[in-house]
Design an enzyme around this catalytic site. Sequence first.
Site, mmCIF file in Angstrom:
data_model
loop_
_atom_site.group_PDB
_atom_site.id
_atom_site.type_symbol
_atom_site.label_atom_id
_atom_site.label_comp_id
_atom_site.label_asym_id
_atom_site.label_seq_id
_atom_site.Cartn_x
_atom_site.Cartn_y
_atom_site.Cartn_z
ATOM 1 N N ILE A 254 36.456 48.309 19.647
ATOM 2 C CA ILE A 254 36.386 46.949 19.112
ATOM 3 C C ILE A 254 35.822 45.999 20.167
ATOM 4 C CG2 ILE A 254 38.802 46.525 19.731
ATOM 5 C CD1 ILE A 254 39.044 44.748 17.224
ATOM 6 N N CYS A 255 35.155 44.953 19.704
ATOM 7 C CA CYS A 255 34.686 43.857 20.535
ATOM 8 C C CYS A 255 33.585 44.317 21.494
ATOM 9 C CB CYS A 255 35.868 43.218 21.269
ATOM 10 S SG CYS A 255 35.508 41.603 21.997
ATOM 11 N N ALA A 256 33.828 44.303 22.783
ATOM 12 C CA ALA A 256 32.835 44.735 23.769
ATOM 13 C C ALA A 256 32.827 46.247 23.978
ATOM 14 C CB ALA A 256 33.106 44.046 25.111
#
Length: 184
Positions: free
Chosen positions: A102-104
């Site tokens: 998730i995310c980065a």
Amino acid sequence: MKCVLVPLAQGFEEAEFIGVVDVLRRTDVEVLIAGLDSVGNVKGANGIEIKAEVALSSVDVNSLDGIALAGGSEGMKNLCNNDKVIEIIQTLHKKGKIVGAICASPIVLNKAGVISGEFTCYPGCESGINAKRLNEAVVVRDNVITSAGPATAILFGLAIAKALMGEDVYNSLYESMQVPLSKI
């Protein structure tokens, strides 16, 4: 019992980490919270500390049904720089097991060589990834599950739960966690 590794790296995004761990622990999935170096408290991006229950070195990759990576810029970099994390991702992917980020942290999946086609991540983190970023909360492509950011953490956990435990478990969690009411 299904088992998912959630590595805990210094600088992790707390909401993402808690979101996926909480959802999975509501099912019959065993969640291993593993510190990259040891057992003990690890500080997140916003100063919240979470306890690593096991050391990554003690994790048996053959006991795992998946791995889920929280984001956070510093956390992602620490995951990326850990050879054991990269090796576990590659091994699980090769076996068709769940690899999620998730995310980065899709950047970590990219470093491990498991992202292709379409995925999602935090806007701007797609730079250098040779795949198409979709502007969606969660993208599931075969055994690779990616998610956009902190607000999508519960949905990320639900996607992993669905992949591991099936539609009935997913539907039950979706309703009991009040996801239909999450739009304001």
